[in-house]
Design a protein around this motif. Structure first.
Motif, PDB file in Angstrom:
ATOM      1  N   LEU A  20       0.832  -1.205   0.000  1.00  0.00           N
ATOM      2  CA  LEU A  20       0.000   0.000   0.000  1.00  0.00           C
ATOM      3  C   LEU A  20       0.871   1.261   0.000  1.00  0.00           C
ATOM      4  CD1 LEU A  20      -2.811   1.095  -0.161  1.00  0.00           C
ATOM      5  CD2 LEU A  20      -2.960   1.059   2.331  1.00  0.00           C
ATOM      6  N   GLY A  21       2.004   1.193   0.685  1.00  0.00           N
ATOM      7  CA  GLY A  21       2.927   2.333   0.671  1.00  0.00           C
ATOM      8  C   GLY A  21       3.362   2.637  -0.754  1.00  0.00           C
ATOM      9  N   HIS A  22       3.667   1.576  -1.512  1.00  0.00           N
ATOM     10  CA  HIS A  22       4.075   1.769  -2.903  1.00  0.00           C
ATOM     11  C   HIS A  22       2.917   2.321  -3.747  1.00  0.00           C
ATOM     12  CE1 HIS A  22       6.614   1.149  -6.417  1.00  0.00           C
ATOM     13  NE2 HIS A  22       5.490   0.872  -7.033  1.00  0.00           N
ATOM     14  N   ARG A  23       1.750   1.714  -3.589  1.00  0.00           N
ATOM     15  CA  ARG A  23       0.577   2.184  -4.355  1.00  0.00           C
ATOM     16  C   ARG A  23       0.299   3.659  -4.084  1.00  0.00           C
ATOM     17  NH1 ARG A  23      -0.037  -0.318  -8.573  1.00  0.00           N
ATOM     18  NH2 ARG A  23      -1.225  -2.229  -8.634  1.00  0.00           N
ATOM     19  N   ASN A  24       0.260   4.015  -2.802  1.00  0.00           N
ATOM     20  CA  ASN A  24      -0.075   5.409  -2.461  1.00  0.00           C
ATOM     21  C   ASN A  24       0.990   6.379  -2.953  1.00  0.00           C
ATOM     22  OD1 ASN A  24      -2.433   4.548  -1.322  1.00  0.00           O
ATOM     23  ND2 ASN A  24      -1.792   4.789   0.802  1.00  0.00           N
ATOM     24  N   SER A  25       2.245   5.894  -3.023  1.00  0.00           N
ATOM     25  CA  SER A  25       3.318   6.784  -3.490  1.00  0.00           C
ATOM     26  C   SER A  25       3.168   7.089  -4.980  1.00  0.00           C
ATOM     27  CB  SER A  25       4.686   6.167  -3.219  1.00  0.00           C
ATOM     28  OG  SER A  25       4.996   5.201  -4.209  1.00  0.00           O
ATOM     29  N   GLU A  26       2.365   6.298  -5.682  1.00  0.00           N
ATOM     30  CA  GLU A  26       2.133   6.578  -7.105  1.00  0.00           C
ATOM     31  C   GLU A  26       1.390   7.903  -7.309  1.00  0.00           C
ATOM     32  OE1 GLU A  26       1.883   1.865  -8.438  1.00  0.00           O
ATOM     33  OE2 GLU A  26       0.106   3.119  -8.621  1.00  0.00           O
ATOM     34  N   TRP A  27       0.802   8.431  -6.216  1.00  0.00           N
ATOM     35  CA  TRP A  27       0.114   9.723  -6.322  1.00  0.00           C
ATOM     36  C   TRP A  27       1.075  10.904  -6.209  1.00  0.00           C
ATOM     37  CZ3 TRP A  27      -4.346  10.746  -8.337  1.00  0.00           C
ATOM     38  CH2 TRP A  27      -5.370   9.782  -8.310  1.00  0.00           C
ATOM     39  N   THR A  28       2.323  10.638  -5.821  1.00  0.00           N
ATOM     40  CA  THR A  28       3.275  11.738  -5.631  1.00  0.00           C
ATOM     41  C   THR A  28       3.420  12.561  -6.903  1.00  0.00           C
ATOM     42  OG1 THR A  28       4.465  10.461  -3.986  1.00  0.00           O
ATOM     43  CG2 THR A  28       5.651  12.321  -4.954  1.00  0.00           C
ATOM     44  N   GLY A  29       3.174  13.843  -6.766  1.00  0.00           N
ATOM     45  CA  GLY A  29       3.256  14.739  -7.922  1.00  0.00           C
ATOM     46  C   GLY A  29       1.955  14.846  -8.688  1.00  0.00           C
ATOM     47  N   MET A  30       0.979  14.011  -8.313  1.00  0.00           N
ATOM     48  CA  MET A  30      -0.296  14.023  -9.045  1.00  0.00           C
ATOM     49  C   MET A  30      -1.503  14.164  -8.131  1.00  0.00           C
ATOM     50  SD  MET A  30       0.258  11.281 -12.054  1.00  0.00           S
ATOM     51  CE  MET A  30       1.441  10.228 -11.284  1.00  0.00           C
ATOM     52  N   GLY A  31      -1.250  14.487  -6.875  1.00  0.00           N
ATOM     53  CA  GLY A  31      -2.347  14.623  -5.908  1.00  0.00           C
ATOM     54  C   GLY A  31      -3.293  15.740  -6.306  1.00  0.00           C
ATOM     55  N   LEU A  33      -4.448  18.290  -4.647  1.00  0.00           N
ATOM     56  CA  LEU A  33      -4.064  19.613  -4.138  1.00  0.00           C
ATOM     57  C   LEU A  33      -2.597  19.521  -3.757  1.00  0.00           C
ATOM     58  CD1 LEU A  33      -6.641  20.141  -1.255  1.00  0.00           C
ATOM     59  CD2 LEU A  33      -6.737  21.268  -3.446  1.00  0.00           C
ATOM     60  N   LEU A  34      -1.894  20.604  -3.824  1.00  0.00           N
ATOM     61  CA  LEU A  34      -0.480  20.584  -3.436  1.00  0.00           C
ATOM     62  C   LEU A  34      -0.328  20.030  -2.009  1.00  0.00           C
ATOM     63  CD1 LEU A  34       2.539  21.447  -3.746  1.00  0.00           C
ATOM     64  CD2 LEU A  34       1.867  23.628  -2.744  1.00  0.00           C
ATOM     65  N   GLU A  35      -1.121  20.557  -1.082  1.00  0.00           N
ATOM     66  CA  GLU A  35      -0.998  20.156   0.320  1.00  0.00           C
ATOM     67  C   GLU A  35      -1.325  18.671   0.497  1.00  0.00           C
ATOM     68  OE1 GLU A  35      -2.480  22.898  -0.762  1.00  0.00           O
ATOM     69  OE2 GLU A  35      -2.073  24.614   0.539  1.00  0.00           O
ATOM     70  N   GLU A  36      -2.316  18.195  -0.239  1.00  0.00           N
ATOM     71  CA  GLU A  36      -2.724  16.803  -0.134  1.00  0.00           C
ATOM     72  C   GLU A  36      -1.679  15.891  -0.775  1.00  0.00           C
ATOM     73  OE1 GLU A  36      -4.580  15.141   1.534  1.00  0.00           O
ATOM     74  OE2 GLU A  36      -5.168  13.308   0.508  1.00  0.00           O
ATOM     75  N   ASP A  37      -1.069  16.350  -1.827  1.00  0.00           N
ATOM     76  CA  ASP A  37      -0.005  15.593  -2.477  1.00  0.00           C
ATOM     77  C   ASP A  37       1.110  15.314  -1.467  1.00  0.00           C
ATOM     78  OD1 ASP A  37       2.369  14.994  -4.087  1.00  0.00           O
ATOM     79  OD2 ASP A  37       1.202  15.661  -5.798  1.00  0.00           O
ATOM     80  N   ILE A  38       1.495  16.349  -0.723  1.00  0.00           N
ATOM     81  CA  ILE A  38       2.552  16.215   0.278  1.00  0.00           C
ATOM     82  C   ILE A  38       2.108  15.270   1.395  1.00  0.00           C
ATOM     83  CG2 ILE A  38       3.863  17.468   2.048  1.00  0.00           C
ATOM     84  CD1 ILE A  38       3.640  19.944   0.158  1.00  0.00           C
ATOM     85  N   ALA A  39       0.881  15.458   1.873  1.00  0.00           N
ATOM     86  CA  ALA A  39       0.395  14.649   3.002  1.00  0.00           C
ATOM     87  C   ALA A  39       0.300  13.174   2.611  1.00  0.00           C
ATOM     88  CB  ALA A  39      -0.973  15.167   3.475  1.00  0.00           C
ATOM     89  N   PHE A  40      -0.251  12.903   1.434  1.00  0.00           N
ATOM     90  CA  PHE A  40      -0.457  11.507   1.018  1.00  0.00           C
ATOM     91  C   PHE A  40       0.894  10.830   0.766  1.00  0.00           C
ATOM     92  CE2 PHE A  40      -2.957   8.187  -1.347  1.00  0.00           C
ATOM     93  CZ  PHE A  40      -3.900   7.996  -0.359  1.00  0.00           C
ATOM     94  N   SER A  41       1.841  11.580   0.192  1.00  0.00           N
ATOM     95  CA  SER A  41       3.177  11.030  -0.051  1.00  0.00           C
ATOM     96  C   SER A  41       3.897  10.745   1.263  1.00  0.00           C
ATOM     97  CB  SER A  41       4.008  12.013  -0.881  1.00  0.00           C
ATOM     98  OG  SER A  41       3.356  12.292  -2.085  1.00  0.00           O
TER      99      SER A  41
END
Lengths: 251, 200
Positions: A20-31, A33-41
């Motif tokens: 799941l860590g790998h899957r969720n990291s696929e959102w990095t740079g594509m979240g 919102l900017l803030e949400e991109d950082i939080a999810f990564s």
């Protein structure tokens, strides 16, 4: 208590966190919102860190080193539940999975703070703050989008209906279930599942969404025994690409 | 108008009738304050976009405290920050604040922030109990004003703030271990030097 039972528990938890860590990291740079991109990564990074901690305990029990264990196994050797390997698709699905999985994860580790197996109890106590943030993040988003607009509510509801059979599969029992409960290492999947149901119901009750009748849901299981969807192997291939080219590479 | 060039898509639409100006489709801002160490004053760090106060807290936690250790964090709607006039040179911002202000109504707690150095962040100076924003500044003028030049003063009603709850204090306990989030930890220069030596 046999070491096999303990290792089975550690492997399934570690594999869940890694995949799941790998899957969720696929959102990095594509979240969204900017803030949400950082939080999810950041949270994805936490999950990889938690998997490393669990693989390290396994290494101390005689298993191979964390990198080898993470990068050289085939899909059928992974014990993660199928929920965590599903592709991201739209953000509504990733949020729902984050909510369903992290709620279960937080409850599991909370129970493990009382584990008779000291290294696990210590790890559970140590990461409690990370898990508190992960569930706060998930709950806040679900409460926000679950009562925002007809579109956001409908999309989350659809994703919930799709993810739920997989989510119930998180609690697939181990062949060593009785043994692990009797030894005081872990209170067992059934107990965790009951607490999980109560908690997700509590959050969904604060939204315009509803929880489908869990009794008529056919759980999608098999992941714990190495049975996976077609989505896991491509993920593993991508994750281990650098390692397979040069196992000594540092990055 | 559909175009791959975002500047074209941002051109205003041609509207034939008069109407009110439509608000921009974007979130409001929330100010973020961080306590770097237990007992150290809270410091303004910047702001996040969010749809409401609770979402702002959740997003601010990672946007502002994922690298540097801290012990607490709070957020407030930008519109709930009452701002004094800005001064320069050796003019104290408190000089423009009246000593007496309307104090009708119930008293509540306000957090007072000072800008001590231009270009730096506002730092927490103390708390006062007051009836309204201007009253809070008037009280701060007698209790928190040391005579040292303050370029700008903020007053924030305590009950508008989303604080870190006591049980949330553990949100940052593993942060000191996350050195990999620090760019200097990668020692890029050393790696590059080693690589160049190897290839030469």
């Amino acid at each position: 208590m046999s070491e096999l039972a303990l290792k089975e528990l550690l492997y399934k938890m570690a594999d869940d966190q890694l995949i799941l860590g790998h899957r969720n990291s696929e959102w990095t740079g594509m979240g969204p919102l900017l803030e949400e991109d950082i939080a999810f990564s950041s949270m994805a990074q936490d999950k990889i860190g938690q998997s490393l901690a669990l693989y390290t305990i396994l290494h101390q029990l005689g298993e191979r080193d964390p990198d080898t264990v993470a990068f050289t196994r085939n899909a059928s050797q992974f014990h993660n539940c199928q929920l965590v390997e599903l592709p991201n698709a739209e953000y509504d699905f990733s949020l729902i999975r984050h909510f369903l999985y992290d709620t279960a994860e937080a409850i599991r580790f909370e129970a493990l703070t009382r584990s008779s197996y000291e290294p696990l109890a210590q790890l559970a106590a140590k990461i409690r703050g990370e898990l508190r943030y992960h569930t706060l993040h998930a709950n806040t988003w679900i409460k926000q989008l679950g009562s925002a607009t007809p579109e956001s509510i409908e999309r989350l509801q659809k994703s919930l209906a799709y993810a739920l059979p997989f989510a119930v599969g998180i609690f697939e029992e181990s062949p060593y279930e009785k043994e692990i409960i009797a030894s005081g290492i872990f209170e067992g999947e059934q107990k965790i599942k009951e607490k999980w149901l109560a908690q997700i119901q509590k959050i969904l009750a604060q939204t315009s969404m509803y929880l489908p009748d869990i009794k008529i849901i056919q759980p999608i299981v098999g992941g714990r025994m190495g049975k996976h969807s077609e989505h896991l192997q491509p993920l593993l291939d991508e994750m281990s690409e650098v390692f397979n080219i040069d196992p000594t590479a540092e990055w | 108008m559909n175009s791959l060039d975002p500047r074209v898509n941002r051109l205003p639409e041609i509207v034939e009738t008069e109407s009110h100006k439509v608000p921009l489709d974007q979130f409001g801002t929330f100010e973020v304050f961080v306590e770097p160490k237990e007992g150290k004053p809270f410091q303004h760090e910047g702001c996040v976009h969010a749809p409401n106060l609770e979402m702002a807290y959740v997003l601010a936690k990672e946007a502002f405290t994922r690298r540097f250790t801290c012990t607490s964090l709070y957020v407030v709607d930008t519109q709930d920050v009452y701002v004094s006039p800005m001064t320069e040179g050796d003019k104290n911002a408190y000089d423009s604040i009246p000593e007496v202000a309307d104090d009708a109504g119930d008293k509540t707690s306000f957090e007072i922030y000072h800008l001590i150095k231009r270009g730096k962040q506002h730092v927490h100076a103390g708390s006062v109990s007051a009836a309204n924003d201007l009253h809070a500044m008037a009280i701060a003028k007698t209790t928190l004003n040391t005579g040292k030049t303050v370029y700008n003063i903020w007053a924030i009603r305590n009950d508008k703030i989303r604080f870190t709850t006591p049980e949330e204090k553990d949100l940052w306990i593993t942060l000191p271990e996350k050195k990999f989030r620090d760019a200097s930890e990668y020692k890029g220069g050393v790696k590059l030097k080693n690589f160049l030596e190897k290839t030469n």
